[in-house]
Design a protein around this motif. Sequence first.
Motif, mmCIF file in Angstrom:
data_model
loop_
_atom_site.group_PDB
_atom_site.id
_atom_site.type_symbol
_atom_site.label_atom_id
_atom_site.label_comp_id
_atom_site.label_asym_id
_atom_site.label_seq_id
_atom_site.Cartn_x
_atom_site.Cartn_y
_atom_site.Cartn_z
ATOM 1 N N SER A 273 0.805 -1.226 0.000
ATOM 2 C CA SER A 273 0.000 0.000 0.000
ATOM 3 C C SER A 273 0.831 1.265 0.000
ATOM 4 C CB SER A 273 -0.938 0.026 1.222
ATOM 5 O OG SER A 273 -1.927 -0.943 1.086
ATOM 6 N N ALA A 274 1.835 1.299 -0.843
ATOM 7 C CA ALA A 274 2.633 2.516 -0.944
ATOM 8 C C ALA A 274 1.856 3.606 -1.670
ATOM 9 C CB ALA A 274 3.945 2.232 -1.678
ATOM 10 N N ILE A 275 0.905 3.196 -2.502
ATOM 11 C CA ILE A 275 0.170 4.159 -3.319
ATOM 12 C C ILE A 275 -1.337 3.986 -3.143
ATOM 13 C CG2 ILE A 275 1.854 4.658 -5.134
ATOM 14 C CD1 ILE A 275 0.675 2.299 -6.711
ATOM 15 N N ASP A 276 -2.044 5.072 -3.372
ATOM 16 C CA ASP A 276 -3.502 5.018 -3.346
ATOM 17 C C ASP A 276 -4.010 6.189 -4.191
ATOM 18 O OD1 ASP A 276 -6.160 4.415 -2.768
ATOM 19 O OD2 ASP A 276 -5.695 3.928 -0.693
ATOM 20 N N PHE A 277 -5.321 6.215 -4.415
ATOM 21 C CA PHE A 277 -5.893 7.393 -5.061
ATOM 22 C C PHE A 277 -5.790 8.554 -4.092
ATOM 23 C CE2 PHE A 277 -8.432 4.184 -7.482
ATOM 24 C CZ PHE A 277 -7.955 4.544 -8.721
ATOM 25 N N ILE A 278 -5.341 9.695 -4.584
ATOM 26 C CA ILE A 278 -5.344 10.878 -3.743
ATOM 27 C C ILE A 278 -6.099 11.993 -4.469
ATOM 28 C CG2 ILE A 278 -3.201 10.303 -2.521
ATOM 29 C CD1 ILE A 278 -1.749 12.324 -4.279
ATOM 30 N N ARG A 279 -6.581 12.933 -3.705
ATOM 31 C CA ARG A 279 -7.387 14.054 -4.211
ATOM 32 C C ARG A 279 -8.686 13.553 -4.872
ATOM 33 N NH1 ARG A 279 -1.989 15.871 -5.223
ATOM 34 N NH2 ARG A 279 -2.098 15.269 -7.393
ATOM 35 N N THR B 171 1.489 8.687 -3.390
ATOM 36 C CA THR B 171 1.925 8.115 -2.112
ATOM 37 C C THR B 171 1.350 8.946 -0.973
ATOM 38 O OG1 THR B 171 3.835 9.555 -2.106
ATOM 39 C CG2 THR B 171 4.125 7.407 -3.125
ATOM 40 N N ALA B 172 1.540 8.500 0.248
ATOM 41 C CA ALA B 172 1.132 9.285 1.412
ATOM 42 C C ALA B 172 1.885 10.610 1.379
ATOM 43 C CB ALA B 172 1.452 8.530 2.701
ATOM 44 N N PHE B 173 1.174 11.705 1.530
ATOM 45 C CA PHE B 173 1.722 13.057 1.456
ATOM 46 C C PHE B 173 2.343 13.379 0.099
ATOM 47 C CE2 PHE B 173 1.089 12.381 5.901
ATOM 48 C CZ PHE B 173 0.590 13.616 6.334
ATOM 49 N N ASP B 174 1.950 12.601 -0.895
ATOM 50 C CA ASP B 174 2.353 12.872 -2.276
ATOM 51 C C ASP B 174 3.863 13.035 -2.441
ATOM 52 O OD1 ASP B 174 1.656 13.060 -4.883
ATOM 53 O OD2 ASP B 174 1.020 15.161 -4.820
ATOM 54 N N LEU C 8 6.880 6.271 5.927
ATOM 55 C CA LEU C 8 5.452 6.298 6.229
ATOM 56 C C LEU C 8 4.840 4.988 5.751
ATOM 57 C CD1 LEU C 8 4.506 9.926 5.204
ATOM 58 C CD2 LEU C 8 4.615 8.972 7.499
ATOM 59 N N ARG C 9 4.479 4.145 6.669
ATOM 60 C CA ARG C 9 3.915 2.839 6.297
ATOM 61 C C ARG C 9 2.425 2.920 6.085
ATOM 62 N NH1 ARG C 9 7.816 1.324 9.969
ATOM 63 N NH2 ARG C 9 6.373 1.564 11.698
ATOM 64 N N THR D 73 -0.811 4.595 5.644
ATOM 65 C CA THR D 73 -0.866 6.068 5.595
ATOM 66 C C THR D 73 -1.311 6.563 4.224
ATOM 67 O OG1 THR D 73 1.477 6.042 5.103
ATOM 68 C CG2 THR D 73 0.858 6.506 7.378
ATOM 69 N N SER D 74 -0.965 5.818 3.177
ATOM 70 C CA SER D 74 -1.369 6.256 1.830
ATOM 71 C C SER D 74 -2.888 6.301 1.734
ATOM 72 C CB SER D 74 -0.793 5.318 0.767
ATOM 73 O OG SER D 74 -1.275 4.006 0.956
ATOM 74 N N TYR E 133 -4.194 9.290 3.746
ATOM 75 C CA TYR E 133 -3.929 10.514 2.993
ATOM 76 C C TYR E 133 -4.894 10.614 1.810
ATOM 77 C CZ TYR E 133 -1.360 14.150 0.498
ATOM 78 O OH TYR E 133 -1.011 15.307 -0.142
ATOM 79 N N GLY E 134 -5.179 9.474 1.171
ATOM 80 C CA GLY E 134 -6.109 9.449 0.054
ATOM 81 C C GLY E 134 -7.507 9.897 0.472
ATOM 82 N N THR F 144 -7.427 13.713 1.469
ATOM 83 C CA THR F 144 -7.318 14.668 0.358
ATOM 84 C C THR F 144 -8.573 14.673 -0.508
ATOM 85 O OG1 THR F 144 -6.146 13.000 -0.934
ATOM 86 C CG2 THR F 144 -4.796 14.660 0.173
#
Lengths: 573, 156
Positions: free
Chosen positions: A163-169, A178-181, A572-573, B50-51, B54-55, B58
């Motif tokens: 889970s290093a990446i996810d949809f953001i915004r 990533t967390a905190f982009d 950040l995990r 955390t991702s 944060y997702g 945001t």
Amino acid sequence: MIQIEVDNITIEAKEGETILNALQRNGINVPTLCHMEDLLPSGACRICVVEVEGMRGLVPSCSYPVSAGMKIKSRSPRVINARKTVTQLLLANHPDDCLYCNRSANCELQDLSVELGVRQRLYKGERTKSRLDVSSPSIVRDPDKCILCGRCIRACEEIQTVSAIDFIRRGSKAAVGTAFDTGLNVSSCINCGQCVVVCPTGALTERSNVEDVLAALSDPNKVVVVQHAPAISVTIAEEFGVKAGSDYDGKLVAALRRMGFDRVFDTSFSADLTIMEEGSELVDRIKNSGVLPMITSCSPGWIKFVETFFPELLPNVSSCKSPQQMLGALIKTFYAEHQGLDPDNIVSVSIMPCTAKKFEAKRAEFSYQNRQDVDYVLTTRELAQLMRMTGVNMDQLPPDSADNPFGERSSAGKIFGASGGVMEAALRSAHYLLTGDELSELKIPALRGSKDRKEVFLEVGGTKIGVAVVSGLGNARSLMEEIKAGRDDIHFIEVMACPNGCVGGGGQPIGVDREAVKERMKTLYTIDRDDSLRLSHKNEQVLRLYKEYLGEPLGEKSHALLHTHYRTREVLR
Amino acid sequence: MTTNVDAILAQYDGAQRDSLIPILQQVQAAEGYLSQDAIVRIGEKLNLPTSKIYGVATFYNQFRFQPQGKNHFMVCRGTACHVKGSGKLLEKLSQATGVEPGKTSRDGLFSIEVVACMGACALAPAISISDHFYPKVTPSKIDQLLVEMRSEPEKN
């Protein structure tokens, strides 16, 4: 079984399965983008819509269950038009730079627009202008090419549990991040590249080292040495349209020579060496009540995973470098001395089915006297590109064999490419190390195949030994939780970060073709079945290396060159 | 700082991921923003990466990731304010302060938040600065306010 009607034909479907499943099994092709086999449906992209009688809107076939008597239209004008519109909307803010794109001619979005006959830009959306994320030594992200299908996120979360990446915004500003982009390099990304192989477009690619290697090859002052991993020879031909599972070992070596590599070595040799070191380490831990279970350290994605998520288990991880790094270290020390070469003039390249190997090669731990053990890592895909660029055609070359002293290998080293292979090779040699006798049957069927977890309990010289094999980090995580909870019947664990091991690595051909992965695996085991040398501890060149240079496994020289240490990663995990 | 987060998390014993948004709201109310540290702790509590947090955070306009500035602007982008030109106002404010909506200036003087409706439609376009309301704001009024804020001597 229930019956449904599709395009006026009656077909059989299983209760509870999705429309997509039923259609595909009956030979009806439905395009998909966000769909991933074996994972729960997400229904995000809407490219797989079909018409269902009685339903007002179109239905996403990937996430809608069949029901008895359902009447479906899979290719009505309305359906085709909707699919075309979805594609056109995806293209609305897509950069039109296919000619310069790494994935041109191997892109699902391109395929769709070809299939659906999209011939003009109908909608013009606001183009996002994001910066490339080139922070990672393994993976490059180009968010502008992302179509937000979410496959990378699901591979990272559901398969790897990273889970290093996810949809953001949100909305038009939505992106994968990533967390905190931050850049990937400071995220919890473990560089495995499973996101790259599932990406339908050019949004995720490996960080290419093709140009670096070309430059080295054309420099007359450099001695360019290459090693190729066990899984490469059984995969590379697929990049040129040859059917999966074809072994091109000899032709691969010939092609590497033709491209100008001065020495060609086989990483399977250092896989044998790894078995000697790791096998001895295991025996040592068992005899001297060291930390058990011992866990393998060949897979750099796994290493970064354990450093990030299970630092308390680092004492369990074998101190052995991976085969790539062992051979890299030997090339610039023993081999350079032996051949009278200046190690600073050696460019050490490795061909790996793996993006995490690029990260591994750059780790500070893997240098000796301020020289990196390995300079550049090419994935299977980059090797294919290099072959095309240099016009080298494997098919027309007579097979050749790798150079000595690092060219001889046992087939135990070769099966490192499949999940379970390291364990099988290790058990063959550990048995010998513990008892002085060979196993009566070298093949250990329970360690083979694609199961999530393989466990075997056997008696070796009066000691009961439990071993476990996992591939895919989600499977590794659940086993690690058991170990942490106190499970103590397992002495040795093999972990490969990628599902099915290196044959399914993140540097392998794009797309997760499970049949192809199976064929690659099968070929590795066929090679093992037919080989005359099937034991790492019988590899003459390995034994000679110990006699002439290293001394003995776990000895002083071995420790300096072939072993390493790990560190906890605060991310950040 | 962290005691705030701890105290909030203590109220959520045995909580699952569906408690994420209430927790985020409470933490932001207590601390003024969602710090990296707070997100890590929330993640540990709910067993979420955390991702993912944060997702989620945001996705909503209400969450911010930097402490509020000394002058915290809330710009109403509700329908009435929109009709009365709040879009231009926001643009002006953002440009004059160099701060994007949701962010805080480096010197900590200004921060901007966009809200959907402040319920002051008759006074549109309305903004609030650190909880003080300003009705019928014009771009030149913004200029004037900024001059005052910038020349304001360091208080407390």
